[in-house]
Design an enzyme around this catalytic site. Structure first.
Site, PDB file in Angstrom:
ATOM      1  N   GLN A   9      -3.347  -5.528   5.999  1.00 49.87           N
ATOM      2  CA  GLN A   9      -3.111  -4.466   6.989  1.00 49.87           C
ATOM      3  C   GLN A   9      -3.980  -4.686   8.226  1.00 49.87           C
ATOM      4  O   GLN A   9      -5.000  -4.014   8.424  1.00 49.87           O
ATOM      5  CB  GLN A   9      -3.441  -3.094   6.381  1.00 49.87           C
ATOM      6  CG  GLN A   9      -2.467  -2.657   5.291  1.00 49.87           C
ATOM      7  CD  GLN A   9      -2.983  -1.467   4.511  1.00 49.87           C
ATOM      8  OE1 GLN A   9      -4.159  -1.418   4.167  1.00 49.87           O
ATOM      9  NE2 GLN A   9      -2.117  -0.528   4.208  1.00 49.87           N
ATOM     10  N   ASP A  59      -4.195  10.495  -2.443  1.00 53.09           N
ATOM     11  CA  ASP A  59      -5.222   9.466  -2.662  1.00 53.09           C
ATOM     12  C   ASP A  59      -6.105   9.857  -3.840  1.00 53.09           C
ATOM     13  O   ASP A  59      -5.865  10.849  -4.507  1.00 53.09           O
ATOM     14  CB  ASP A  59      -6.055   9.304  -1.396  1.00 53.09           C
ATOM     15  CG  ASP A  59      -5.291   8.543  -0.317  1.00 53.09           C
ATOM     16  OD1 ASP A  59      -4.475   7.668  -0.670  1.00 53.09           O
ATOM     17  OD2 ASP A  59      -5.504   8.828   0.872  1.00 53.09           O
ATOM     18  N   ASN A  95      -3.024   2.933  12.675  1.00 53.71           N
ATOM     19  CA  ASN A  95      -4.296   2.209  12.739  1.00 53.71           C
ATOM     20  C   ASN A  95      -4.048   0.725  12.494  1.00 53.71           C
ATOM     21  O   ASN A  95      -4.772  -0.136  12.990  1.00 53.71           O
ATOM     22  CB  ASN A  95      -5.273   2.730  11.696  1.00 53.71           C
ATOM     23  CG  ASN A  95      -6.493   1.856  11.592  1.00 53.71           C
ATOM     24  OD1 ASN A  95      -7.309   1.804  12.505  1.00 53.71           O
ATOM     25  ND2 ASN A  95      -6.604   1.097  10.492  1.00 53.71           N
ATOM     26  N   HIS A  96      -2.994   0.451  11.692  1.00 46.87           N
ATOM     27  CA  HIS A  96      -2.704  -0.924  11.293  1.00 46.87           C
ATOM     28  C   HIS A  96      -1.212  -1.081  11.075  1.00 46.87           C
ATOM     29  O   HIS A  96      -0.486  -0.084  11.013  1.00 46.87           O
ATOM     30  CB  HIS A  96      -3.456  -1.269  10.002  1.00 46.87           C
ATOM     31  CG  HIS A  96      -3.306  -0.189   8.954  1.00 46.87           C
ATOM     32  ND1 HIS A  96      -4.237   0.810   8.784  1.00 46.87           N
ATOM     33  CD2 HIS A  96      -2.324   0.079   8.069  1.00 46.87           C
ATOM     34  CE1 HIS A  96      -3.849   1.625   7.821  1.00 46.87           C
ATOM     35  NE2 HIS A  96      -2.675   1.215   7.360  1.00 46.87           N
ATOM     36  N   ASP A 127       0.863  -1.181   0.000  1.00 52.16           N
ATOM     37  CA  ASP A 127       0.000   0.000   0.000  1.00 52.16           C
ATOM     38  C   ASP A 127       0.903   1.234   0.000  1.00 52.16           C
ATOM     39  O   ASP A 127       0.721   2.155   0.788  1.00 52.16           O
ATOM     40  CB  ASP A 127      -0.938  -0.016   1.220  1.00 52.16           C
ATOM     41  CG  ASP A 127      -1.922   1.159   1.209  1.00 52.16           C
ATOM     42  OD1 ASP A 127      -2.045   1.829   0.156  1.00 52.16           O
ATOM     43  OD2 ASP A 127      -2.545   1.422   2.256  1.00 52.16           O
ATOM     44  N   ASP A 160      -5.609  -4.391  11.758  1.00 50.40           N
ATOM     45  CA  ASP A 160      -5.753  -3.218  12.638  1.00 50.40           C
ATOM     46  C   ASP A 160      -5.074  -3.453  13.983  1.00 50.40           C
ATOM     47  O   ASP A 160      -5.312  -4.482  14.635  1.00 50.40           O
ATOM     48  CB  ASP A 160      -7.243  -2.944  12.911  1.00 50.40           C
ATOM     49  CG  ASP A 160      -7.868  -2.084  11.837  1.00 50.40           C
ATOM     50  OD1 ASP A 160      -7.443  -2.202  10.659  1.00 50.40           O
ATOM     51  OD2 ASP A 160      -8.786  -1.297  12.160  1.00 50.40           O
ATOM     52  N   ASP A 208      -2.860   9.073  10.194  1.00 51.87           N
ATOM     53  CA  ASP A 208      -3.625   8.339   9.206  1.00 51.87           C
ATOM     54  C   ASP A 208      -4.912   7.781   9.822  1.00 51.87           C
ATOM     55  O   ASP A 208      -4.892   7.257  10.946  1.00 51.87           O
ATOM     56  CB  ASP A 208      -2.738   7.175   8.713  1.00 51.87           C
ATOM     57  CG  ASP A 208      -3.257   6.499   7.468  1.00 51.87           C
ATOM     58  OD1 ASP A 208      -3.381   7.168   6.429  1.00 51.87           O
ATOM     59  OD2 ASP A 208      -3.555   5.281   7.532  1.00 51.87           O
ATOM     60  N   GLU A 230      -6.282  12.914   9.529  1.00 51.07           N
ATOM     61  CA  GLU A 230      -7.128  12.527   8.403  1.00 51.07           C
ATOM     62  C   GLU A 230      -8.454  12.039   8.986  1.00 51.07           C
ATOM     63  O   GLU A 230      -8.550  10.918   9.487  1.00 51.07           O
ATOM     64  CB  GLU A 230      -6.455  11.407   7.607  1.00 51.07           C
ATOM     65  CG  GLU A 230      -7.247  11.037   6.374  1.00 51.07           C
ATOM     66  CD  GLU A 230      -6.888   9.685   5.775  1.00 51.07           C
ATOM     67  OE1 GLU A 230      -7.113   9.494   4.575  1.00 51.07           O
ATOM     68  OE2 GLU A 230      -6.393   8.798   6.512  1.00 51.07           O
TER      69      GLU A 230
HETATM   70  C1  NOJ Z   1      -5.175   6.664   4.249  1.00 49.98           C
HETATM   71  C2  NOJ Z   1      -4.030   6.951   3.335  1.00 49.98           C
HETATM   72  O1  NOJ Z   1      -4.134   8.288   2.878  1.00 49.98           O
HETATM   73  C3  NOJ Z   1      -4.108   5.955   2.209  1.00 49.98           C
HETATM   74  O2  NOJ Z   1      -3.178   6.245   1.202  1.00 49.98           O
HETATM   75  C4  NOJ Z   1      -3.891   4.571   2.774  1.00 49.98           C
HETATM   76  O3  NOJ Z   1      -4.063   3.618   1.757  1.00 49.98           O
HETATM   77  C5  NOJ Z   1      -4.903   4.285   3.885  1.00 49.98           C
HETATM   78  N1  NOJ Z   1      -5.005   5.356   4.823  1.00 49.98           N
HETATM   79  C6  NOJ Z   1      -4.460   3.057   4.652  1.00 49.98           C
HETATM   80  O4  NOJ Z   1      -3.313   3.390   5.396  1.00 49.98           O
END
Ligand code: NOJ
Length: 559
Positions: A173, A312, A107-108, A65, A175, A205, A244
């Site tokens: 991923q 994103d 988060n993960h 990712d 959590d 994040d 975020e």
């Molecule tokens: C938000 C991030 O902006 C994104 O790029 C990512 O794939 C997800 N969180 C998972 O970490």
């Protein structure tokens, strides 16, 4: 208490520049960006005028990712350099007066992180409870799945131990479980580690997922954010958490810390961003004006982070089905430009059809919208996307420094855009020499934004305007006022505005030096070019506009 140094709260009017070390500059000739390359470009960034760099994840990762899948939070991805290179970079950034924040992706973890490897080895492993397990997970709501092209559930069955683990994003991923105090302590340790190396804070994040998806449920999920902020500020009082949190305003406000401002220092404004795109699509100010009117004022010392594009997809999830369709039609009509049914995988200039006037107007909007502007690397030169790349990777192309690319001495690992957006056509070197370029425009906007503390600190009032294409508002800080007007249409217009309390003042356009006098009825008529923008400082005729700015700077008060 009245203090006169706005820089105590540096984030209030920072200019944040997001970049991925991997795609910015290759310093060792292997086709991949790295910290040595980034360090070479610090003077460029300082010259651009940005004040804070946000580094996307740079930690060791299997890269499934793009680095948001971390296997070690305490070190550097060897492809990007060493801890030594990182420290040299930090030292150079500090020397040029740039602050640095980094992505905090907790988060993960990656499923290859040693913690998860341990956790999944047996049900009684000490790390088991670092993740979220269930024998009988709740049924999924498919509409909530974040990456519906790859996943159809939040839960994955682990054969070996016979339970399901939670993954809010990809199944690779898992959590982390912040319901476990050991995990919370470890997250604080990660913050502490990077702060010792000089970071001024973190872009956090996926915050709602981080605090909500835990086991057992926390009685007060926000307590963790308060604790984290308190810990961070004990270590270094001026550090920030930039969150975020893609939620509607009424739910989002709690993440600043209900009225107290003791959780996230800043939150991205996803609502205004999406309404801005709707307004651009329609050539009408109304959606954006409505967003600004609805937008709550963040608690004292907190701030909105304003952006138009990020790394994103351009998510349009807060628009109605019909509104989303309008934006798709205007800016990404081909299926290949769309993603997850809710967003676009394009950069700004291609969406605006490469129309430089319109692109410049969009950035003038970005820098004048009340809050702290956040640029995604390459926006300053109008970098395009590469739709041949998979999914969101389309917008994460190498930076274009020169007509021959300039990113690397060898073939870059990632492809660059082609045609009208190839490095021959879009690059830093050429735009530096061109006074009419986007790069020079962005530099001017940054300079003016920094000179107008009213925009970041002031009280914003959206103004009624007789022309539907014109978005106009005023920002007042103590006795200083900046009036901003944008014409979202491709026709020249004369917009009449009423500016209460400013009778007989002079408005000086900070972008062109035109001046306008406010008449008897507090009214002024402003001519606006097609896609034109004006940033106007109001002063009484005897005060030069520069002095008014100094006054606002001195009075914008943290009290
Ligand atoms: C938000 C991030 O902006 C994104 O790029 C990512 O794939 C997800 N969180 C998972 O970490």
């Amino acid at each position: 208490m009245r203090l006169t140094f706005t820089s105590d709260l540096w984030w209030k009017n920072a200019v944040i520049y997001c970049l991925d070390v991997e795609t910015f500059k290759d310093g060792n000739g292997d086709g991949v960006g790295d910290f040595r390359g980034l360090t070479q470009q610090i003077d460029y960034l300082a010259g651009l005028g940005v004040t804070c760099l946000w580094l996307m994840p740079f930690f060791p990762t299997p890269n499934r990712d793009d680095g948001y899948d971390v296997v070690d939070f305490y070190s550097i991805d060897p492809r990007l350099g060493t801890l030594g290179d990182f420290v040299e970079f930090m030292r150079t950034a500090k020397d040029r007066g740039l602050r640095v924040i980094a992505d905090l992706v907790v988060n993960h973890t990656s499923d290859r992180h040693p913690w998860f490897q341990q956790a999944r080895s047996s049900r009684d492993n000490p790390y088991r409870d670092w993740y979220v397990w269930s024998d009988t997970p709740e049924p999924d709501d498919p509409s909530q799945v974040v990456f519906p092209d790859k996943e159809n559930s939040f839960w994955e069955f682990d054969e070996r131990t016979g339970q399901y683990y939670l993954h809010s994003f990809y199944k690779h991923q898992p959590d982390l479980n912040v319901g476990n105090p050991e995990v919370r302590d470890e997250i604080a340790r990660i913050l502490g580690f990077w702060m010792e190396l000089g970071l001024s804070g973190f872009r956090v994040d996926a915050v709602p997922y981080l605090i909500q998806n835990v086991n057992p449920k926390l009685p007060d999920p926000h307590e963790f954010l308060r604790d984290l902020r308190a810990f961070m500020c004990r270590r270094e009082g001026s550090s920030i958490l930039l969150g975020e949190v893609n939620l509607p305003y009424d739910e989002l406000l709690a993440y600043f810390g209900d009225g107290n401002g003791d959780e996230l220092t800043m939150c991205f404004d996803f609502v205004t961003m999406q309404r801005a795109w709707l307004a651009l699509a329609r050539g009408e100010a109304a959606p954006l004006a409505a967003a600004l009117r609805e937008r709550p004022r963040p608690p004292k010392d907190s701030q909105w982070a304003v952006f138009l594009r990020n790394h994103d997809e351009l998510t349009l999830d807060k628009l109605t089905e019909e509104e989303r369709r309008e934006v798709f039609e205007a800016f990404g009509p081909d299926k290949d430009m769309q993603i997850y049914g809710r967003g676009l995988r394009r950069r700004l200039p291609t969406m605006l059809g490469g129309d430089l006037r319109r692109v410049k107007m969009a950035y003038s909007l970005l820098f004048s919208l009340p809050g702290t502007p956040v640029l995604f690397y390459g926006e300053e030169i109008g970098l395009g996307e590469n739709l041949r790349a998979e999914g969101r990777m389309a917008v994460r192309v190498p930076m274009q420094w020169a007509p021959e690319g300039g990113f690397s001495l060898v073939e870059p690992e990632r492809d660059m855009p082609e045609g009208a957006y190839s490095p021959e056509r879009v690059n830093v070197a050429d735009q530096k020499r061109d006074p009419g370029s986007l790069l020079r425009w962005i530099q001017l906007l940054i300079e003016r934004y920094r000179e107008c503390p009213e925009l970041a600190w002031g009280e914003t009032t959206v103004l009624d305007c007789d022309h539907p294409a014109v978005l106009a508002y005023r920002c007042d800080a103590e006795e200083a006022t900046v009036v901003v007007a944008h014409n979202l249409s491709d026709k020249a217009v004369d917009a009449e505005l009423t500016l209460k309390g400013l009778r007989s003042c002079v408005l000086t356009d900070l972008l062109t030096d035109d001046t306008f006098r406010i008449g008897d009825r507090d009214a002024v008529e402003l001519p606006l070019d097609p896609h034109g923008s004006r940033w106007l400082r109001a002063t009484t005729p005897e005060v030069p506009p520069e002095d008014a700015s100094v006054k606002a700077r001195a009075t914008a008060s943290p009290s």
